[in-house]
Design a protein around this motif. Structure first.
Motif, PDB file in Angstrom:
ATOM      1  N   GLU A   1       0.833  -1.206   0.000  1.00  0.00           N
ATOM      2  CA  GLU A   1       0.000   0.000   0.000  1.00  0.00           C
ATOM      3  C   GLU A   1       0.863   1.249   0.000  1.00  0.00           C
ATOM      4  O   GLU A   1       0.570   2.224  -0.708  1.00  0.00           O
ATOM      5  CB  GLU A   1      -0.947   0.013   1.192  1.00  0.00           C
ATOM      6  N   ARG A  24       0.508  -1.951  -6.674  1.00  0.00           N
ATOM      7  CA  ARG A  24      -0.938  -1.953  -6.889  1.00  0.00           C
ATOM      8  C   ARG A  24      -1.389  -3.314  -7.419  1.00  0.00           C
ATOM      9  O   ARG A  24      -2.392  -3.864  -6.981  1.00  0.00           O
ATOM     10  CB  ARG A  24      -1.318  -0.840  -7.879  1.00  0.00           C
ATOM     11  N   HIS A  25      -0.634  -3.873  -8.345  1.00  0.00           N
ATOM     12  CA  HIS A  25      -0.943  -5.192  -8.899  1.00  0.00           C
ATOM     13  C   HIS A  25      -0.968  -6.250  -7.794  1.00  0.00           C
ATOM     14  O   HIS A  25      -1.908  -7.053  -7.715  1.00  0.00           O
ATOM     15  CB  HIS A  25       0.100  -5.572  -9.962  1.00  0.00           C
ATOM     16  N   LEU A  76      -1.451  -5.891  -4.626  1.00  0.00           N
ATOM     17  CA  LEU A  76      -2.616  -5.682  -3.764  1.00  0.00           C
ATOM     18  C   LEU A  76      -3.866  -6.275  -4.404  1.00  0.00           C
ATOM     19  O   LEU A  76      -4.664  -6.938  -3.739  1.00  0.00           O
ATOM     20  CB  LEU A  76      -2.835  -4.188  -3.501  1.00  0.00           C
ATOM     21  N   GLY A  77      -4.028  -6.039  -5.700  1.00  0.00           N
ATOM     22  CA  GLY A  77      -5.178  -6.584  -6.398  1.00  0.00           C
ATOM     23  C   GLY A  77      -5.184  -8.111  -6.412  1.00  0.00           C
ATOM     24  O   GLY A  77      -6.204  -8.759  -6.176  1.00  0.00           O
ATOM     25  N   MET A  78      -4.029  -8.683  -6.678  1.00  0.00           N
ATOM     26  CA  MET A  78      -3.932 -10.152  -6.700  1.00  0.00           C
ATOM     27  C   MET A  78      -4.178 -10.733  -5.311  1.00  0.00           C
ATOM     28  O   MET A  78      -4.831 -11.762  -5.181  1.00  0.00           O
ATOM     29  CB  MET A  78      -2.562 -10.584  -7.232  1.00  0.00           C
ATOM     30  N   GLY A 128      -6.083  -9.441  -3.093  1.00  0.00           N
ATOM     31  CA  GLY A 128      -7.523  -9.349  -2.869  1.00  0.00           C
ATOM     32  C   GLY A 128      -8.288 -10.452  -3.580  1.00  0.00           C
ATOM     33  O   GLY A 128      -9.272 -10.979  -3.048  1.00  0.00           O
ATOM     34  N   LEU A 129      -7.825 -10.837  -4.752  1.00  0.00           N
ATOM     35  CA  LEU A 129      -8.481 -11.914  -5.494  1.00  0.00           C
ATOM     36  C   LEU A 129      -8.330 -13.271  -4.813  1.00  0.00           C
ATOM     37  O   LEU A 129      -9.223 -14.088  -4.842  1.00  0.00           O
ATOM     38  CB  LEU A 129      -7.924 -12.007  -6.913  1.00  0.00           C
TER      39      LEU A 129
END
Length: 130
Positions: free
Chosen positions: A107, A118-119, A121-123, A125-126
């Motif tokens: 973050e 950012r990538h 963090l997204g992964m 979250g998935l």
């Protein structure tokens, strides 16, 4: 990178920006990096951390030393260091695995524009880990 390639195609073997030799021996390169590290340059500190983590320039791999350097660089504002610390916490390969701390560092990096932070963090979250 492109400028360096174009310069080399034209026979210019020096850096196209500062005109210093592109490839010097490992010891000379490390002295240059260490000079910047001594001046508290977060980019140089993060770079030296990578040298210790991945090996190179004749330096033996030393992951704990790399973590200390990344921490120092992060404290000086290096978003790349935050990203790398996040990775180390995520994988648990240098320090105990801790997804909460990985997310914290990703973050920090992402908030300052680090795309791979950012990538990650997204992964994360998935996959809903941590």
């Amino acid at each position: 990178f492109g400028c360096s390639v174009a310069a080399q195609k034209r026979g210019m073997l020096n850096c196209p920006f500062c005109r210093s030799p592109m490839h010097e021996d490992d010891e000379v390169e490390l002295v240059k990096v260490q000079k910047r590290v001594d001046a508290n340059d977060p980019v140089a500190i993060e770079y030296l951390a990578r040298v210790y983590f991945f090996g190179g320039y004749g330096v033996e791999k030393d992951a704990p030393r790399a973590m200390k350097l990344w921490t120092e660089a992060a404290e000086l504002g290096s978003i790349e260091a935050h990203f790398m610390i996040g990775n180390r916490y995520h994988y648990g390969d240098v320090i105990a695995q801790n997804y909460t701390k990985a997310i914290h560092h990703w973050e920090k990096a992402a908030d300052q524009g680090h795309v791979m932070g950012r990538h990650n963090l997204g992964m994360h979250g998935l996959t809903k880990r941590g």
